[in-house]
Scaffold this motif. Structure first.
Motif, mmCIF file in Angstrom:
data_model
loop_
_atom_site.group_PDB
_atom_site.id
_atom_site.type_symbol
_atom_site.label_atom_id
_atom_site.label_comp_id
_atom_site.label_asym_id
_atom_site.label_seq_id
_atom_site.Cartn_x
_atom_site.Cartn_y
_atom_site.Cartn_z
ATOM 1 N N VAL A 230 0.870 -1.177 0.000
ATOM 2 C CA VAL A 230 0.000 0.000 0.000
ATOM 3 C C VAL A 230 0.904 1.223 0.000
ATOM 4 C CG1 VAL A 230 -1.812 1.269 1.218
ATOM 5 C CG2 VAL A 230 -1.716 -1.234 1.359
ATOM 6 N N ARG A 231 0.630 2.165 -0.891
ATOM 7 C CA ARG A 231 1.488 3.351 -0.974
ATOM 8 C C ARG A 231 0.650 4.579 -1.269
ATOM 9 N NH1 ARG A 231 4.464 1.220 -6.480
ATOM 10 N NH2 ARG A 231 2.797 -0.187 -6.994
ATOM 11 N N ALA A 232 1.273 5.735 -1.113
ATOM 12 C CA ALA A 232 0.531 6.988 -1.236
ATOM 13 C C ALA A 232 0.179 7.314 -2.677
ATOM 14 C CB ALA A 232 1.317 8.138 -0.617
ATOM 15 N N ARG A 233 0.965 6.831 -3.621
ATOM 16 C CA ARG A 233 0.544 6.922 -5.020
ATOM 17 C C ARG A 233 0.925 5.624 -5.703
ATOM 18 N NH1 ARG A 233 5.045 11.366 -7.111
ATOM 19 N NH2 ARG A 233 6.796 10.081 -6.458
ATOM 20 N N ARG A 234 0.405 5.418 -6.907
ATOM 21 C CA ARG A 234 0.435 4.051 -7.404
ATOM 22 C C ARG A 234 1.680 3.661 -8.182
ATOM 23 N NH1 ARG A 234 -4.940 1.927 -9.517
ATOM 24 N NH2 ARG A 234 -5.658 4.005 -9.975
ATOM 25 N N SER A 235 2.630 4.552 -8.296
ATOM 26 C CA SER A 235 3.908 4.172 -8.888
ATOM 27 C C SER A 235 4.958 5.036 -8.209
ATOM 28 C CB SER A 235 3.889 4.448 -10.392
ATOM 29 O OG SER A 235 5.166 4.165 -10.947
ATOM 30 N N TRP A 236 6.237 4.616 -8.324
ATOM 31 C CA TRP A 236 7.323 5.470 -7.893
ATOM 32 C C TRP A 236 7.165 5.883 -6.425
ATOM 33 C CZ3 TRP A 236 8.449 10.917 -10.424
ATOM 34 C CH2 TRP A 236 9.770 11.277 -10.145
ATOM 35 N N ASP A 237 6.883 4.887 -5.611
ATOM 36 C CA ASP A 237 6.665 5.198 -4.207
ATOM 37 C C ASP A 237 6.961 3.966 -3.349
ATOM 38 O OD1 ASP A 237 6.126 6.903 -2.200
ATOM 39 O OD2 ASP A 237 4.005 7.161 -2.663
ATOM 40 N N PHE A 238 7.439 4.209 -2.153
ATOM 41 C CA PHE A 238 7.757 3.123 -1.227
ATOM 42 C C PHE A 238 6.514 2.721 -0.450
ATOM 43 C CE2 PHE A 238 11.693 5.160 -2.225
ATOM 44 C CZ PHE A 238 12.586 4.112 -2.345
ATOM 45 N N LEU A 240 3.825 2.189 2.332
ATOM 46 C CA LEU A 240 3.333 2.680 3.622
ATOM 47 C C LEU A 240 3.150 1.464 4.521
ATOM 48 C CD1 LEU A 240 0.498 5.086 2.397
ATOM 49 C CD2 LEU A 240 2.761 5.741 3.239
#
Ligand SMILES: Cc1cc2nc3c(=O)[nH]c(=O)nc-3n(C[C@H](O)[C@H](O)[C@H](O)COP(=O)(O)OP(=O)(O)OC[C@H]3O[C@@H](n4cnc5c(N)ncnc54)[C@H](O)[C@@H]3O)c2cc1C
Ligand code: SF4
Lengths: 329, 774
Positions: A230-238, A240
């Motif tokens: 689960v991340r804060a945006r759907r690509s390019w993110d680590f 959560l």
């Protein structure tokens, strides 16, 4: 700006080892993390030894026992798309495909992914924090919405950034290492260093040691693997909140369970509580509820990341329900 | 009277007036070229990379500049030591507040004048020193090598605490910069008359400008004449600000910026960096290029200020809104910059309401000053108002589209004299939008979907808006040159900030002159070779420049008719201009191609000059819009998946359907960033410094966060009174109600009101678990 450094790109492993041993050299694989670290002065090396020419460290092979040996230079995309990986350990392919962005996956390697530096914004910014040799962790009192809820001991509250490490850890994989003192292997589960052991180190590797391969044991019958992020945006993110599952099923009963979280702790976080609550049980609503509660029972959230407790629970619930559906199908 | 309203894009700028043209040409009933989906006239240059942006400029002997910035939110520079930096390889000039060329040079933050190199640094990222060196890297390294002794001062960066008694002062006069109030009718009476009164506080975050091309320029001196190529929305604003700072006549400063890679309001004016580049270029006697790093732009090149908005509203069961009371507080930053500018405008003017009261408090904090950000104030105001309207609708059990339809204004209630709008397309936006979105049937479908009661919940939501400006207006002067081969040069001061301005102007000129747009070459955005224009912002470029271009084309036609009358020996008023020919109305056989006109052949060129005429007296030209959104929420993980968006816009005549739809798509994407992902994070409780100054930590939406299905539906109303083309602005309304529509859809999906933007998965999980526990 980047500091001055010399750059060497040997094409033999022993040369690479010798070069790295000499002086305070840094290893370069795909460079996606290293260059940023040099620019931010997180890594201060005057010598860069690139292992990107070591073709033998690239690619996925099946072992005689039926497991996989993945070269440290295999790109993340290479892992995500490899048919053997997808067949034997779909969870690992899922994790690889959730890493960063397409460009970074094409360039970044497995070895680099396991050895990358944390993404805490104080650490990456101009803050001389504990992990950089300062005398204070800025995140504990500061802006810590992306930080750890487990295993931080209020020393350093980073979350380990790798998406591949939790799955490899859950699968019981080992890294093969070669260094000045010869070779050794280390369980992925033991590769990373919790802050209470050493707040300045991310891995147990000695200076000069190179990861050459990662060995994954053969999949036992009834193995179910998955990775969820689960991340804060759907690509390019680590992550959560993320979870790697490796469940050995016998019918609808879970015989053995490995559950390793990402986005949770300074190291890939094995939730023994959740594993225990799950092992030996069927994936009933009741079990799932117990497992999710057990998973977060020991959480030590910080001021801004209390949301992680319900998020981990919710995410795990969804994943276990998916596992149940899969088994029924 | 340049504009009835004082609008941010002309604020602080001397705005010359152009003469009244007198009678306006007739409204186009039918058009051949205007409105057609013609690809951009400069598409090839932009896509192939041959277009020269200011960042691409390379001059012989050019060197590079870097700025050393204050690392503290509040500090005083005690001592600067440049000895080591000055000796570093490649370094050609260093300027600090102690340098003789810096003495007396001022900078203006709005109306507050400060030294350009101010030893009192009131925000992280304020300029301390500057270096020019042979390479980019040498300049940066030398800037780093400057040693500065700071006296670190106490700071405040939390705007909600900035008015507390115990907090440090950002400016000597205190942290309350201004307090604006507005009132009509009697709100207390209005609340007494209501069946339902609701009150809620909403928060929006600080959003950072992220244009693809960084802020910066190239400065070059030729004797006493300065040329600046700047990535800018308005070259004349660059010219006047630089001339003022360096005490030069306007004629000695040439600002140029034919192409530019996005600004969104943050490039309406130049920055300190522009003046500093010119100073370094003079000192080093070399052309100097300065491009800020992304980290620097995040610190000092503007933002959409955060805001806290309390709104109380009353409604009667029949849908009459009886009163709105709106109170907002927001930070300008460390200097005046419009911290709450226009935040209350929608509360004042969007819906029929006799009793309205608003208050806005603009406060100071130790952080980079705001700059206008696509539709300043409006997305924030819409976030509060449009959610409140939905709440009111729910409370009286009325469909939210219906409640809005009941309250469509035909007059601007917040302006003096309640002047009517030339057109209010809000009704059509709501009706046609609901129809196109299949609003009623979708409600049913989604209710059914949610009854399955799994962890995925769907919702639809909508929001509406107007935009306070978007009518355009004087001044503007455009020159059209007709060459003797019949080809045309269109000479215009305005910038094309990526919206397709040049393409639309070519269409307008071609429409009027009966030629193909392809033979029109546009020369624009250069203070030395084009006429004065205000910066491209405020969604006013098309409604300002298109009528001017049309007037210029008509003026050229009149010149041609007069000249042809001589050639053809018939009275001028018996001649008609049809296609690219001049025809005698009494005998169509007597005709002359424009290239045959002898005056044109002899002179080689003929010129038509157009001026922007005044806007209609006592009427207001504003665009209107409604956005509709469908999404899915994972109530276990908090993830939001936007499924589809519809943008319905009344912006008068559609000048080019392709560039029109581009704006709608881009505005919605930006609104999704505002609603879901973007947020500046300061280290509020410790150092006051910016935590997220890269593209990984500052989360712009990615392609994966944007729905595949975005639909643009123009409501094309004839608006002959607005201006002679009938076009109203579009570039800003496209991002105003987006986030509010998302929030309303989220509320339907989860039953929870998300009052705090952005709604990340963290926020969703937080709110849903609060509900569980509470
Ligand atoms: C913007 C951004 C977003 C990202 N998002 C994610 C994400 O969502 N999930 C995720 O898992 N990762 C993410 N990453 C990290 C990315 O996956 C890693 O940077 C990449 O896998 C590193 O591989 P590399 O080959 O480029 O390593 P390098 O940059 O070359 O090296 C990284 C580090 O590992 C060391 N190293 C490399 N190879 C070896 C080896 N064989 N033996 C010993 N040491 C070695 C290097 O010395 C260096 O310290 C992100 C990175 C960026 C920049
Ligand atoms: S969490 Fe660790 S890396 Fe981050 S500020 Fe604290 S000590 Fe440094």
């Amino acid at each position: 700006m980047l500091p001055k450094f010399s750059y060497i790109r040997p094409d033999k492993l022993d040369q690479a080892v010798a070069q790295i041993q000499a002086g305070n050299a840094a290893i370069h694989a795909g460079g996606t993390d290293l260059l940023g670290c040099l620019r931010e002065r997180i890594i201060k090396s005057e010598k860069i030894v690139s292992i990107s020419g070591l073709e033998k460290l690239r690619g996925v092979r099946e072992t005689v026992e039926g497991g996989l040996r993945i070269g440290a230079l295999t790109t993340i995309t290479g892992m995500a798309e490899d048919p053997l990986v997808r067949k034997k350990y779909p969870g690992l392919a899922m994790a690889a495909s959730e890493v960063a962005s397409p460009q970074l996956r094409n360039q970044g390697t497995l070895g680099g992914n396991l050895c990358q530096k944390p993404r805490c914004w104080y650490y990456r910014g101009e803050f001389h924090c504990l992990r950089k040799g300062g005398n204070q962790c800025y995140a504990i009192e500061g802006e810590n919405q992306f930080h750890a809820i487990f295993g931080h001991d209020n020393i350093c509250v980073i979350t380990h950034p790798s998406d591949t490490a939790p799955v490899l850890s859950a699968l019981g994989a080992k890294v093969q290492v070669i260094g000045p003192g010869g070779g050794r292997n280390i369980a992925v589960a033991d590769l990373h260093v919790p802050p209470r052991d050493d707040v300045r180190a991310e891995t147990v590797l000695d200076q000069g040691e190179i990861i050459t391969h990662v060995d994954i044991p053969p999949p036992p019958a009834g193995l179910y693997t998955s990775y969820r992020k689960v991340r804060a945006r759907r690509s390019w993110d680590f992550a959560l909140a993320g979870a790697a599952l490796a469940l050995v099923m016998d019918g609808d009963r879970v015989v053995r369970a490995s559950i390793v979280f990402s986005g949770a702790a300074p190291v890939p976080w094995r939730s023994r509580e959740a594993e225990q609550a799950l092992a030996g049980n069927t994936l009933s609503d009741d079990t799932i509820d117990k497992v999710c509660r057990a998973a977060t029972a020991g959480a030590k959230p910080l001021r801004e990341n209390r949301y992680k407790v319900p998020m981990f629970r919710g995410m795990l619930e969804e994943e276990l329900r998916k596992a149940r559906l899969q088994e029924k199908a | 009277m340049a504009t009835r309203d004082k609008i941010y894009y002309t604020e602080g700028l001397p705005v010359p007036e152009t003469p009244d043209l007198g009678t306006q040409p007739a409204f186009w009933k039918k058009t051949d070229l205007v409105g057609k989906p013609i690809p951009r006239v400069d598409a090839y240059e932009r896509v192939s990379g041959t277009a020269v942006y200011p960042s691409d400029i390379l001059l012989p002997n050019m060197i590079y500049a870097a700025i050393l910035r204050c690392p503290h939110p509040h500090a005083r520079v005690k001592k600067i030591d440049i000895a080591e930096a000055g000796k570093m390889p490649g370094v050609r000039a260093v300027i600090t507040g102690d340098s003789k060329e810096a003495k007396g040079v001022k900078w203006k933050y709005r109306d507050m004048e400060v030294p350009l190199f101010d030893s009192h640094c009131r925000f992280e990222g304020e300029v301390v020193a500057a270096v020019a060196a042979d390479s980019w890297y040498q300049a940066r390294d030398a800037a780093q090598a400057i040693k500065v002794d700071y006296e670190v001062l106490p700071f405040v960066v939390d705007y909600e605490r900035s008015l507390d008694v115990s907090v440090p002062r950002v400016q000597e006069k205190g942290n309350l910069l201004s307090e604006d109030t507005y009132s009509r009718g009697d709100v207390e009476k209005g609340f007494a008359e209501a069946d339902i009164v609701l009150e809620q506080t909403y928060h929006t975050q600080c959003e950072l400008h992220t244009p693809l091309e960084l802020h910066g320029c190239v400065a070059n001196w030729d004797g006493d004449r300065l040329t600046v190529w700047e990535s800018s929305q308005g070259v004349f604003a660059v010219q006047s600000r630089v001339a003022e700072a360096l005490n030069l006549p306007l004629s000695k400063v040439r600002a140029s910026g034919h192409y530019m890679g996005g600004g969104f309001g943050s490039k309406l004016w130049p920055g300190k960096y522009t003046v500093i580049s010119a100073m370094l270029a003079r000192k080093a006697a070399r052309p100097v290029k300065m491009l800020l790093s992304r980290e620097e732009t995040y610190l000092c090149a503007g933002n959409r200020p955060a805001g806290t908005m309390r709104i109380k509203a009353g409604v009667r069961k029949d849908g009459t809104i009886t009163a709105i009371d709106f109170d907002c507080i927001g930070p300008s930053g460390a200097y005046p910059a419009g911290g709450v500018q226009l935040v209350d405008w929608l509360a004042r003017d969007l819906y029929l309401c006799a009793n309205v009261r608003t208050r806005g408090r603009d406060v100071l904090i130790n952080a980079g000053p705001a700059r206008p950000f696509r539709a300043p104030g409006h997305p924030q105001g819409a976030w509060a108002l449009e959610q409140m309207i939905d709440e009111l609708a729910k409370a009286i059990d009325m469909d939210p589209v219906q409640l809005r339809l009941k309250n469509v204004p035909l007059k601007s209630q917040a302006r003096e004299g309640t002047p009517p709008y030339t057109s209010t397309g809000l009704r059509q936006c709501l009706e046609k939008g609901a129809e196109k979105f299949d609003w009623q049937a979708s409600l049913e479908r989604i209710r059914k979907f949610n009854e399955q009661n799994n962890h995925l919940r769907r919702g639809i939501g909508m929001g509406a808006c107007l935009w306070v400006a978007g009518g355009g207006g004087p001044p503007s002067t455009v020159v059209i040159k007709l060459f003797r081969d019949g080809s045309i040069n269109l000479n215009m001061g305005a910038s094309d900030i990526g919206t397709g301005t040049k393409t639309i102007m070519a269409q307008v000129a071609a429409e009027e002159l009966g030629v193909q747009p392809a033979i029109i070459q546009i020369e624009n955005a250069d203070t030395a070779t084009t006429q004065y224009a205000t910066p491209s912002g405020g969604s006013k470029t098309v409604p300002t420049e298109a009528p001017t271009v049309r007037n210029a084309a008509i003026a050229l036609k009149q010149e041609l008719l007069a000249a042809a009358a001589e050639d053809m020996e018939v009275p001028e008023d018996e001649l008609e201009y049809i296609g690219d020919e001049i025809i005698w109305s009494r005998d169509a056989a007597k005709r002359l191609r424009i290239t045959e006109v002898s005056r044109l052949k002899k002179r080689g060129v003929m010129i038509g000059t157009g001026y922007r005429g005044p806007n209609p007296a006592d009427k207001v030209v504003n665009p209107f819009a409604a956005h509709f959104c469908e999404l899915e929420v994972n109530i276990l993980s908090g993830e939001i998946n936007i499924i589809r968006f519809l943008g319905v816009h009344d912006s008068g005549r559609v000048m080019n359907r392709m560039t029109f739809d581009n704006q709608v798509y881009g505005g919605i994407v930006m609104g999704i960033g505002f609603g879901l992902t973007e947020s500046r994070q300061l280290d509020e409780r410790q150092t006051g410094r910016l935590c997220n100054k890269n593209w990984h930590d500052y989360k712009l939406p990615t392609a994966m966060d944007v729905p595949l299905e975005i639909t643009s539906l123009p409501i094309e109303l004839d608006d002959p009174e607005s201006n002679n083309t009938g076009a109203k602005g579009l570039g800003e309304p496209v991002t105003i109600p987006t986030a509010a529509a998302i929030a309303n859809a989220l509320c339907m999906a989860t039953g929870v009101r998300f009052t705090r933007a952005p709604v990340s998965p963290m926020e969703v999980v937080r709110k849903l678990s609060e509900r569980k526990e509470g």
